[in-house]
Design an enzyme around this catalytic site. Structure first.
Site, PDB file in Angstrom:
ATOM      1  N   MET A 120       0.809  -1.220   0.000  1.00  0.00           N
ATOM      2  CA  MET A 120       0.000   0.000   0.000  1.00  0.00           C
ATOM      3  C   MET A 120       0.847   1.276   0.000  1.00  0.00           C
ATOM      4  SD  MET A 120      -2.834  -1.500  -0.317  1.00  0.00           S
ATOM      5  CE  MET A 120      -4.200  -0.390  -0.040  1.00  0.00           C
TER       6      MET A 120
ATOM      7  N   ILE B 253       2.698   4.076  -2.592  1.00  0.00           N
ATOM      8  CA  ILE B 253       2.808   4.511  -3.987  1.00  0.00           C
ATOM      9  C   ILE B 253       4.294   4.541  -4.350  1.00  0.00           C
ATOM     10  CG2 ILE B 253       2.540   6.527  -5.492  1.00  0.00           C
ATOM     11  CD1 ILE B 253      -0.159   7.003  -4.145  1.00  0.00           C
ATOM     12  N   LEU B 254       4.621   3.977  -5.499  1.00  0.00           N
ATOM     13  CA  LEU B 254       6.021   3.889  -5.927  1.00  0.00           C
ATOM     14  C   LEU B 254       6.306   4.940  -7.000  1.00  0.00           C
ATOM     15  CD1 LEU B 254       6.103  -0.001  -6.111  1.00  0.00           C
ATOM     16  CD2 LEU B 254       7.267   1.432  -4.403  1.00  0.00           C
TER      17      LEU B 254
ATOM     18  N   ASN C 100       1.162  -6.370 -10.228  1.00  0.00           N
ATOM     19  CA  ASN C 100       0.337  -5.899  -9.113  1.00  0.00           C
ATOM     20  C   ASN C 100      -1.057  -6.489  -9.242  1.00  0.00           C
ATOM     21  OD1 ASN C 100      -0.494  -4.259  -6.863  1.00  0.00           O
ATOM     22  ND2 ASN C 100      -1.444  -2.828  -8.310  1.00  0.00           N
TER      23      ASN C 100
ATOM     24  N   HIS D 182      -4.990  -5.613  -8.240  1.00  0.00           N
ATOM     25  CA  HIS D 182      -5.809  -4.456  -7.854  1.00  0.00           C
ATOM     26  C   HIS D 182      -7.273  -4.889  -7.794  1.00  0.00           C
ATOM     27  CE1 HIS D 182      -6.785  -0.266  -7.279  1.00  0.00           C
ATOM     28  NE2 HIS D 182      -7.729  -0.388  -8.183  1.00  0.00           N
TER      29      HIS D 182
HETATM   30  C1  GAR Z   1      -6.186  -7.037  -1.808  1.00  0.00           C
HETATM   31  O1  GAR Z   1      -7.580  -6.952  -1.996  1.00  0.00           O
HETATM   32  C2  GAR Z   1      -5.466  -6.253  -2.901  1.00  0.00           C
HETATM   33  O2  GAR Z   1      -6.100  -6.313  -4.151  1.00  0.00           O
HETATM   34  C3  GAR Z   1      -5.546  -4.861  -2.349  1.00  0.00           C
HETATM   35  O3  GAR Z   1      -5.301  -5.021  -0.967  1.00  0.00           O
HETATM   36  C4  GAR Z   1      -5.757  -6.305  -0.543  1.00  0.00           C
HETATM   37  C5  GAR Z   1      -4.623  -7.004   0.181  1.00  0.00           C
HETATM   38  O4  GAR Z   1      -5.058  -8.192   0.782  1.00  0.00           O
HETATM   39  N1  GAR Z   1      -4.580  -4.029  -2.975  1.00  0.00           N
HETATM   40  C6  GAR Z   1      -4.761  -2.738  -3.212  1.00  0.00           C
HETATM   41  O5  GAR Z   1      -5.775  -2.139  -2.894  1.00  0.00           O
HETATM   42  C7  GAR Z   1      -3.605  -2.053  -3.892  1.00  0.00           C
HETATM   43  N2  GAR Z   1      -3.977  -0.751  -4.330  1.00  0.00           N
HETATM   44  P1  GAR Z   1      -3.993  -9.291   1.237  1.00  0.00           P
HETATM   45  O6  GAR Z   1      -2.925  -8.590   2.080  1.00  0.00           O
HETATM   46  O7  GAR Z   1      -4.803 -10.240   2.075  1.00  0.00           O
HETATM   47  O8  GAR Z   1      -3.413  -9.922   0.013  1.00  0.00           O
END
Ligand code: GAR
Length: 215
Positions: free
Chosen positions: A90, A92-93, A107, A109
């Site tokens: 989480m 931003i790169l 990634n 999303h």
């Molecule tokens: C996931 O739903 C992923 O798609 C989202 O965070 C969650 C992480 O869950 N990513 C983002 O929103 C990136 N912008 P996890 O730690 O259980 O894999």
């Protein structure tokens, strides 16, 4: 054998499905799980699976993204991955960092990109009255949640959905999609993976939602 590093910030459920998928004749193996959050639950799950872990806490860098990214880069260079998977990472790169890994960084999303880049994807899908939601795995480029799409999975949006119930239905599909994309990508095949619609039919999903509420 391709070497895979996975970057996380939280529970790491996507990371777990990726790590668990890389066995047998899979063309890749996990070599590092790195978190920017020292308290990320995923760190223990990685350690339990015998995957080396590292933490680069972003907080001491006080907004100095270049310095934070240099520290992440140093950890990555030690692990020498061929592929870097962002999995609920989480931060931003910057374009400098993503440029170094372009063509080698993926990634996941939680939306059907190009819809809903950034945060609060499920709330935004509900607010828009979308009939369908889903997730996307894509190559990481300089722009946030942009870059060539390597796979998508779709789920129905139900009338009773809250951001939480929708997120849970989408997350199940992330767990199917990301390992499928990684395996294909690690074989050098960038054709998109398009999974059949998950979350079953709206009626079945509604029933299982009711069942879950009862437990
Ligand atoms: C996931 O739903 C992923 O798609 C989202 O965070 C969650 C992480 O869950 N990513 C983002 O929103 C990136 N912008 P996890 O730690 O259980 O894999």
């Amino acid at each position: 054998m391709k070497r895979v590093a996975i970057l996380i910030s939280g529970g790491g459920s996507n990371m777990v499905t990726l790590v668990d998928s890389m066995t047998g004749d899979h063309p890749a193996r996990p070599v590092l799980v790195l978190s920017n959050n020292p308290d990320a639950g995923g760190l223990q799950k990685a350690a339990d699976r015998g995957v080396p872990t590292a933490v680069v806490d972003h907080r001491p860098f006080k907004g100095d993204r270049a310095a934070f990214e240099a520290a992440v880069q140093a950890e990555l260079e030690k692990a020498a991955p061929d592929i870097v998977c962002l999995a609920g990472f989480m931060r931003i790169l910057t374009g400098d960092f993503t440029g170094r890994w372009e063509g080698r960084m993926l990634n996941v999303h939680p939306s059907l990109l190009p819809k809903y880049r950034g945060l609060h994807t499920h709330q935004r899908a509900l607010d828009a009255g979308d009939a369908e939601a889903g997730c996307t795995v894509h190559e990481v480029t300089a722009n946030l949640d942009d870059g060539p799409i390597l796979g998508q999975a779709r789920v129905p949006v139900l009338p009773s959905d809250t951001p939480e119930t929708l997120a849970a239905r989408v997350l199940e599909q992330e767990h199917r999609l990301y390992p499928a994309v990684l395996e294909r990508f690690a074989r050098g095949d960038r054709r998109p993976v398009l999974l059949p619609r998950g979350g079953t039919s709206p009626i079945k999903a509604e029933l299982s939602e009711q069942k879950n509420k009862n437990v």
